[in-house]
Design a protein around this motif. Sequence first.
Motif, PDB file in Angstrom:
ATOM      1  N   MET A 226       0.832  -1.203   0.000  1.00  0.00           N
ATOM      2  CA  MET A 226       0.000   0.000   0.000  1.00  0.00           C
ATOM      3  C   MET A 226       0.864   1.250   0.000  1.00  0.00           C
ATOM      4  O   MET A 226       2.062   1.210   0.348  1.00  0.00           O
ATOM      5  CB  MET A 226      -0.912   0.002   1.226  1.00  0.00           C
ATOM      6  N   GLY A 227       0.247   2.373  -0.361  1.00  0.00           N
ATOM      7  CA  GLY A 227       0.919   3.658  -0.346  1.00  0.00           C
ATOM      8  C   GLY A 227       0.720   4.363   0.975  1.00  0.00           C
ATOM      9  O   GLY A 227       0.027   3.850   1.876  1.00  0.00           O
ATOM     10  N   PRO A 228       1.327   5.544   1.152  1.00  0.00           N
ATOM     11  CA  PRO A 228       1.200   6.310   2.395  1.00  0.00           C
ATOM     12  C   PRO A 228      -0.238   6.640   2.771  1.00  0.00           C
ATOM     13  O   PRO A 228      -0.563   6.792   3.943  1.00  0.00           O
ATOM     14  CB  PRO A 228       2.008   7.579   2.114  1.00  0.00           C
ATOM     15  N   ASP A 229      -1.109   6.739   1.741  1.00  0.00           N
ATOM     16  CA  ASP A 229      -2.506   7.068   2.008  1.00  0.00           C
ATOM     17  C   ASP A 229      -3.368   5.843   2.284  1.00  0.00           C
ATOM     18  O   ASP A 229      -4.584   5.953   2.472  1.00  0.00           O
ATOM     19  CB  ASP A 229      -3.089   7.861   0.834  1.00  0.00           C
TER      20      ASP A 229
END
Length: 270
Positions: free
Chosen positions: A167-170
């Motif tokens: 997953m990404g930071p968001d």
Amino acid sequence: MKVVLFCGGLGMRMREGTSNVPKPMAMIGDRPLLWHVMRYYAHFGHTDFVLALGYGAAVVKDYFLHYDETLSNDFTLVGGNRDVQLFSTDITDWNITFIDTGLKATIGERLMRVRKYVEDEPMFLANYADTLTDAPLPEMVERFRASTAAVSMLAVPPVSTHHVVEMGPDGAVSRVRDFRELMTWENGGYFIMRPEIFDHLREGEDMVPHAFDRLIPDRKLLAQQYDGFWRAVDTFKDRAEMEEAYNHGNCPWMLWDSTRRPSLVPTQRS
């Protein structure tokens, strides 16, 4: 070669109800897990065993002192009495040394306490008493013999039914994949060792990672990758699945019995 088997585990995660049987003595079919591991080594001609005992030592000793060959071999009972004629045998050519290495000893400490039984050997085998495989032992021994390593260890893919989330930071998920797809390997046991290992063991420490960490800088630790059948029988669920496999004649680890190896058993566990 001699075979050291670490048999001191409590096996708390394998217990059901009030059972207090030590983990190596959990049954798979009509024989305990420990017997299956020993039979694997015997299949390749290694029948000189040193059992590093701990919890449940008396249970292990009693089992072999009263070993019944008829449970896993065909035989004729002559005249209806106790004259038994066996068609084959399991352990008549085995030598088994039973050493109590303490209730709370680490694997490294257990190995230290059986040192005198193997330190004069050019090489010896060692293993946990709760892992099953069909790995090609002779090939692993020859590769180790040709190396300068002090220890060889079987390296197997991670065994898990879980999935890895990327997953990404968001928090937006970019990928979900099987845990086994990760480019990583885990310690599968099935060690081959030279006596040099004893120079790296310490009281109060374990073999993995402490002693092995000392081998790594000098490139003395060899991993032998294997992605075939391998299974750690750690929990009651693991044992139940191996019992079911046994009952269906689906036992890849039983190299000595071709009638029980028609196909592979899944290696994943939760």
